[in-house]
Motif scaffolding. Structure first.
Motif, PDB file in Angstrom:
ATOM      1  N   UNK A  65       0.832  -1.209   0.000  1.00  0.00           N
ATOM      2  CA  UNK A  65       0.000   0.000   0.000  1.00  0.00           C
ATOM      3  C   UNK A  65       0.859   1.247   0.000  1.00  0.00           C
ATOM      4  N   UNK A  66       0.333   2.285  -0.581  1.00  0.00           N
ATOM      5  CA  UNK A  66       1.075   3.532  -0.707  1.00  0.00           C
ATOM      6  C   UNK A  66       1.025   4.300   0.613  1.00  0.00           C
ATOM      7  N   UNK A  67       2.154   4.882   0.977  1.00  0.00           N
ATOM      8  CA  UNK A  67       2.158   5.703   2.175  1.00  0.00           C
ATOM      9  C   UNK A  67       1.459   7.027   1.867  1.00  0.00           C
ATOM     10  N   UNK A  68       0.958   7.718   2.895  1.00  0.00           N
ATOM     11  CA  UNK A  68       0.152   8.923   2.645  1.00  0.00           C
ATOM     12  C   UNK A  68       0.875  10.017   1.872  1.00  0.00           C
ATOM     13  N   UNK A  69       2.176  10.166   2.072  1.00  0.00           N
ATOM     14  CA  UNK A  69       2.850  11.239   1.340  1.00  0.00           C
ATOM     15  C   UNK A  69       2.974  10.902  -0.144  1.00  0.00           C
ATOM     16  N   UNK A  70       3.286   9.650  -0.472  1.00  0.00           N
ATOM     17  CA  UNK A  70       3.305   9.250  -1.874  1.00  0.00           C
ATOM     18  C   UNK A  70       1.929   9.415  -2.490  1.00  0.00           C
ATOM     19  N   UNK A  71       0.910   9.105  -1.709  1.00  0.00           N
ATOM     20  CA  UNK A  71      -0.456   9.303  -2.184  1.00  0.00           C
ATOM     21  C   UNK A  71      -0.741  10.775  -2.434  1.00  0.00           C
ATOM     22  N   UNK A  72      -0.292  11.654  -1.528  1.00  0.00           N
ATOM     23  CA  UNK A  72      -0.523  13.084  -1.709  1.00  0.00           C
ATOM     24  C   UNK A  72       0.204  13.615  -2.939  1.00  0.00           C
ATOM     25  N   UNK A  73       1.447  13.164  -3.150  1.00  0.00           N
ATOM     26  CA  UNK A  73       2.202  13.605  -4.328  1.00  0.00           C
ATOM     27  C   UNK A  73       1.538  13.131  -5.608  1.00  0.00           C
ATOM     28  N   UNK A  74       1.113  11.872  -5.636  1.00  0.00           N
ATOM     29  CA  UNK A  74       0.427  11.364  -6.822  1.00  0.00           C
ATOM     30  C   UNK A  74      -0.904  12.062  -7.043  1.00  0.00           C
ATOM     31  N   UNK A  75      -1.601  12.375  -5.965  1.00  0.00           N
ATOM     32  CA  UNK A  75      -2.898  13.039  -6.102  1.00  0.00           C
ATOM     33  C   UNK A  75      -2.733  14.446  -6.669  1.00  0.00           C
ATOM     34  N   UNK A  76      -1.684  15.149  -6.265  1.00  0.00           N
ATOM     35  CA  UNK A  76      -1.453  16.486  -6.817  1.00  0.00           C
ATOM     36  C   UNK A  76      -1.037  16.410  -8.288  1.00  0.00           C
ATOM     37  N   UNK A  77      -0.272  15.392  -8.638  1.00  0.00           N
ATOM     38  CA  UNK A  77       0.061  15.191 -10.045  1.00  0.00           C
ATOM     39  C   UNK A  77      -1.181  14.864 -10.859  1.00  0.00           C
ATOM     40  N   UNK A  78      -2.061  14.077 -10.292  1.00  0.00           N
ATOM     41  CA  UNK A  78      -3.345  13.775 -10.938  1.00  0.00           C
ATOM     42  C   UNK A  78      -4.170  15.036 -11.139  1.00  0.00           C
ATOM     43  N   UNK A  79      -4.194  15.910 -10.136  1.00  0.00           N
ATOM     44  CA  UNK A  79      -4.951  17.151 -10.263  1.00  0.00           C
ATOM     45  C   UNK A  79      -4.337  18.079 -11.314  1.00  0.00           C
ATOM     46  N   UNK A  80      -3.001  18.129 -11.335  1.00  0.00           N
ATOM     47  CA  UNK A  80      -2.347  18.991 -12.322  1.00  0.00           C
ATOM     48  C   UNK A  80      -2.671  18.538 -13.740  1.00  0.00           C
ATOM     49  N   UNK A  81      -2.583  17.223 -13.971  1.00  0.00           N
ATOM     50  CA  UNK A  81      -2.920  16.701 -15.295  1.00  0.00           C
ATOM     51  C   UNK A  81      -4.386  16.938 -15.618  1.00  0.00           C
ATOM     52  N   UNK A  82      -5.249  16.797 -14.626  1.00  0.00           N
ATOM     53  CA  UNK A  82      -6.676  17.008 -14.836  1.00  0.00           C
ATOM     54  C   UNK A  82      -6.957  18.456 -15.237  1.00  0.00           C
ATOM     55  N   UNK A  83      -6.339  19.400 -14.535  1.00  0.00           N
ATOM     56  CA  UNK A  83      -6.537  20.814 -14.874  1.00  0.00           C
ATOM     57  C   UNK A  83      -6.037  21.107 -16.287  1.00  0.00           C
ATOM     58  N   UNK A  84      -4.889  20.552 -16.631  1.00  0.00           N
ATOM     59  CA  UNK A  84      -4.320  20.817 -17.954  1.00  0.00           C
ATOM     60  C   UNK A  84      -5.180  20.212 -19.057  1.00  0.00           C
ATOM     61  N   UNK A  85      -5.644  18.990 -18.862  1.00  0.00           N
ATOM     62  CA  UNK A  85      -6.420  18.316 -19.893  1.00  0.00           C
ATOM     63  C   UNK A  85      -7.852  18.838 -19.995  1.00  0.00           C
ATOM     64  N   UNK A  86      -8.369  19.413 -18.928  1.00  0.00           N
ATOM     65  CA  UNK A  86      -9.700  20.021 -18.978  1.00  0.00           C
ATOM     66  C   UNK A  86      -9.681  21.405 -19.615  1.00  0.00           C
ATOM     67  N   UNK A  87      -8.525  21.849 -20.071  1.00  0.00           N
ATOM     68  CA  UNK A  87      -8.346  23.169 -20.714  1.00  0.00           C
ATOM     69  C   UNK A  87      -8.588  24.303 -19.741  1.00  0.00           C
ATOM     70  N   UNK A  88      -8.561  23.987 -18.442  1.00  0.00           N
ATOM     71  CA  UNK A  88      -8.843  25.009 -17.443  1.00  0.00           C
ATOM     72  C   UNK A  88      -7.644  25.899 -17.177  1.00  0.00           C
ATOM     73  N   UNK A  89      -6.493  25.545 -17.700  1.00  0.00           N
ATOM     74  CA  UNK A  89      -5.303  26.376 -17.532  1.00  0.00           C
ATOM     75  C   UNK A  89      -5.028  27.253 -18.739  1.00  0.00           C
ATOM     76  N   UNK A  90      -5.995  27.348 -19.662  1.00  0.00           N
ATOM     77  CA  UNK A  90      -5.840  28.152 -20.875  1.00  0.00           C
ATOM     78  C   UNK A  90      -6.883  29.265 -20.867  1.00  0.00           C
ATOM     79  N   UNK A  91      -6.527  30.450 -20.402  1.00  0.00           N
ATOM     80  CA  UNK A  91      -7.510  31.556 -20.413  1.00  0.00           C
ATOM     81  C   UNK A  91      -8.006  31.905 -21.808  1.00  0.00           C
ATOM     82  N   UNK A  92      -7.202  31.619 -22.827  1.00  0.00           N
ATOM     83  CA  UNK A  92      -7.652  31.909 -24.189  1.00  0.00           C
ATOM     84  C   UNK A  92      -8.848  31.048 -24.583  1.00  0.00           C
ATOM     85  N   UNK A  93      -9.081  29.948 -23.881  1.00  0.00           N
ATOM     86  CA  UNK A  93     -10.266  29.126 -24.113  1.00  0.00           C
ATOM     87  C   UNK A  93     -11.361  29.393 -23.088  1.00  0.00           C
TER      88      UNK A  93
END
Length: 800
Positions: A625-653
């Protein structure tokens, strides 16, 4: 004179070695000018020694940094004491009449005495510089030197060409790092901020709102108080360990199974075995081992995997709109509240001129709308026998509140190089109630071990973005529910009136009226249909391609320790099963097989997954099982990718999308208003109900003119958004940050053109999304380029 010289070198001021400017001009000097020039170096040593004695004593007793105090004390106890021993040694040599210094006739040459102290000037000058650095800022009223700055200074002084200075710097580095490690040990082994020198420690105690579980206290890391050899990931690990220990201390009050965490003190030997100067990689491994030890012994009981999956499923269902009924109920209840306030304002407008002031939404009304949303969801699920635990948990934790006016735009700090991905500041949260309203979560303990307030702000921004799209889609589809606008031609009146000439004229009049009104709204329906198609395709892309793909991959990594794509590639070639013992799941639609792939291996033929079932238990036992800090790091990476792929980081859109949603709301409101005007006109024409305060003909002309303007703006908005998607797809902005670019086995990943090598088992987001797919669905062909009147029916209504 020799006695006076040695006494002065021992730290006692003497007029013999003082400069001529400080002595009396009338008193004759006992030294000749050549002798004074010869003893100038010893005079400098005496001054440095006296200055260092006073400065180190002051720093050791009054400096706020424990590390600076330890270094000052070490300078006095080690280096100045060695200098004084050298003075005693020279004195002993002279008193013993050693031939090394004493010549014939008991003569002691001054040159021999000066030569005995050769090399000490450079060392004492360097020590004086270190002392000045530790005391910098006090005279000018600034901040004192911090312990981290002293550690960095001494570690930098190790790179010198003088062996004696290097040895002195090494001894002081050992003292400074030992003092710093004692503070770190108190934090990472017992979760306590040092009571003395707290202002010089890198952990800051902040007063929170009860989210930390430690008596309402939260802890933050101040990077400026960390030595330079500490990496950001190591600092995050140390902060996490201390926060976890505070959580355990708070939980152990009522949970006896969490008590007895003193076994962490056994890890003290790991810190004591570190060699000075501390190596950055070695220290990082030590902190990682302590974190894993804590996770194996205690944190797995405090934060088990099933509870992590439970809170992540809640975030997926309600913040990312995995439950469509939640978005539908919330939108309907909010619209009913807004319509009710406008109706009440219109009724008060005849009596009180300030009736429009009642339209403003209050905090209590937002909470009431949210309560009715849960009631509406409960009525939808009343036919199910069992209770939905996810809804009950969400009812307890979720809150719909009005956002503060000065709320900052969240960022997602998970880029490998330490950068930040800023979310566009487009105010999607203003669309639900026309005031800033956000969905928030009360993070319960111990979920704050991996879920931070910054993560919650990111979820809130994504929720406002997705909810605004769903709300516009629902409001447009609700237009087709307005029966007076979409009904068929009215049937003839019943006999005997239907057979008369008056009856037939009435039917003809009603049908002509309906035909004329249908022609008026023809372009409005075309604009609404185009907007529904655009919003439906964009929502489908964001929900099925991006949100579902990333969420499923993250969930699979949590449960199996690997993502579906990389494990699927390996199992495709070797026929191995997943760690759960099941055949490898099918690859997503956006993943292509290699040209040399054997489809029979996937079908279960010879050498396929069925022939390797004996390896499944062994792989399953290797999954940790993943320790909580590895989980937190992976979760933030998941959120970053989610924001980028949802086009939410592009004000021009996002900015033109927000304008389009505003125009859609305007179009829906105008259609409802036109239907109300036509209903009042029918009452006036057919029944004789006259409203003397309203000019229906003028209002109808005004509304129709505004509808024609909004139709054009909706069309141009859709065209602009499709063009922006083509620009993003062509420029490659959505190709950066792709996971898995470095190959199958090495866990390589490309971020903005930089390949980052990741460890085995580390979370790598799926390669989801593809704007080219969305553009193929949004390809209208020559829809926008058709001539006027082809879709409008008439030349004056040929906007679409």
């Amino acid at each position: 004179m020799l006695h006076e010289i040695l006494l002065s070198l021992s730290g006692h001021p003497s007029p013999l070695l003082s400069s001529p400017t400080t002595t009396s001009t009338t008193a004759p000097s006992p030294l000749a000018p050549p002798e004074r020039a010869l003893l100038a170096s010893l005079a400098r040593l005496s001054e440095l020694h006296i200055h260092l004695l006073a400065a180190t004593a002051h720093i050791a007793t009054s400096h706020p940094s424990v590390i600076c105090r330890a270094v000052a004390a070490a300078i006095d106890d080690i280096h100045l004491a060695a200098f004084r021993r050298k003075v005693l040694q020279v004195e002993r040599t002279i008193l013993c009449h050693d031939a090394a210094l004493v010549g014939a006739y008991q003569i002691v040459p001054l040159t021999a005495v000066v030569a005995e102290f050769e090399g000490w000037a450079r060392r004492l000058e360097w020590l004086a510089g270190v002392v000045r650095s530790m005391g910098a800022g006090k005279e000018g009223g600034g901040c004192c030197c911090t312990g981290a700055a002293v550690v960095d200074l001494l570690r930098g002084e190790l790179q010198t060409g003088y062996r004696d200075v290097e040895a002195a710097a090494g001894s002081l580095v050992a003292v400074a790092e030992a003092a710093w490690l004692k503070q770190v040990a108190a934090w990472v082994l017992y979760g306590r901020v040092p009571s003395f020198g707290e202002g010089d420690f890198f952990v800051r105690r902040e007063t929170g709102e009860g989210g930390d579980g430690g008596g309402g206290e939260e802890y933050a890391c101040e990077s400026g108080l960390l030595p330079s050899f500490i990496t950001p990931s190591t600092a995050a690990s140390m902060l996490f360990i201390g926060r976890s220990l505070n959580q355990i201390r708070a939980k152990s009050v009522g949970d006896y199974s969490l008590r007895g965490n003193d076994h962490l003190s056994t890890q003290l030997t790991r810190l004591a075995e570190l060699q000075h100067p501390i190596d950055s990689a070695t220290f990082s491994r030590t902190i990682t081992d302590i974190r894993h030890f804590l996770s194996r012994t205690t944190l797995q009981r405090l934060l088990p995997l099933h509870r992590v999956l439970e809170i992540l499923q809640l975030l997926r269902d309600f913040f990312l709109l995995g439950r469509g009924e939640f978005a539908m109920a919330l939108t309907q209840q909010a619209d009913e509240r807004i319509r009710g306030r406008w109706r009440r304002a219109e009724n008060l407008a005849y009596e009180k001129r300030n009736g429009l002031g009642n339209v403003t939404v209050k905090e209590g009304e937002v909470a009431a709308v949210f309560a009715r949303t849960w009631a509406a969801m409960g009525s939808m699920q009343s036919e199910h026998a069992e209770e939905d635990e996810g809804v009950e948990l969400a009812r307890d934790l979720l809150r719909l509140t009005m956002a503060k006016p000065g709320a900052a735009t969240p960022t997602t700090p998970v880029a490998p190089e330490g950068g930040l991905t800023a979310i566009a500041a487009t105010p999607f949260r203003n669309l639900l109630f026309s005031v800033p309203v956000v969905l928030t979560l009360q993070i319960p303990s111990p979920f704050d071990l991996f879920l931070s307030q910054l993560d919650l702000q990111t979820y809130t921004a994504i929720n406002s973005y997705l909810l605004s799209l769903r709300r516009a889609h629902l409001r447009l589809t609700d237009l087709w529910k307005i029966t007076p606008l979409r009904r068929h031609h009215p049937a003839p009146p019943t006999a005997p009136y239907g057979g008369t000439r008056g009856g037939r004229e009435k039917v003809r009049l009603l049908r002509q009226r309906h035909t004329a009104r249908s022609n008026v709204l023809r372009n409005a329906w075309a604009a609404a249909s185009a907007a529904i198609f655009f919003l439906g395709e964009v929502e489908g892309y964001l929900q099925t391609e991006v949100v579902a793909g990333l969420s499923d991959g993250f969930h699979l990594w949590l449960t199996t320790g690997d993502d579906e794509q990389r494990h699927g590639d390996a199992s495709k070639k070797t026929g191995l099963r997943t760690p759960e013992g099941n055949p490898s799941p099918p690859k997503p639609n956006n993943t292509t097989y290699d040209a040399d792939g054997d489809i029979w291996l996937a079908e279960g033929g010879p050498g396929s997954a069925s022939s390797s079932t004996q390896h499944a238990p062994q792989q399953q036992t290797q999954t940790h099982p993943h320790d909580p800090q590895s989980l937190a790091t992976a979760h933030r990476l998941y959120l970053r990718t989610l924001v980028h792929r949802l086009l939410l980081s592009h004000p021009s859109f996002t900015d033109p999308l927000y304008e389009l949603l505003v125009q859609i709301d305007h179009l829906v409101a105008l259609v409802h208003r036109l239907q109300a005007v036509w209903a009042a006109a029918d009452l006036e024409t057919d029944v004789g109900v006259v409203d003397a305060f309203v000019d229906l003909e003028k209002e109808e002309r005004d509304v129709r003119e505004e509808i024609r303007g909004v139709e054009g703006r909706v069309k141009r908005g859709i065209e602009g958004l499709v063009g922006e998607l083509r620009r993003l797809e062509g420029s490659g902005d959505l190709v950066r940050g792709k996971a898995g670019e470095g190959g199958e086995g090495d866990g390589g990943e490309e971020w903005d053109g930089v390949v980052v090598v990741r460890e085995s088992g580390e979370y790598v987001p799926r390669r989801v999304g593809g704007v080219d797919r969305l553009l193929m669905k949004l390809d209208f062909g020559s829809w926008f380029g058709r001539g006027r009147g082809e879709l409008g029916g008439e030349e004056d209504h040929g906007e679409f």
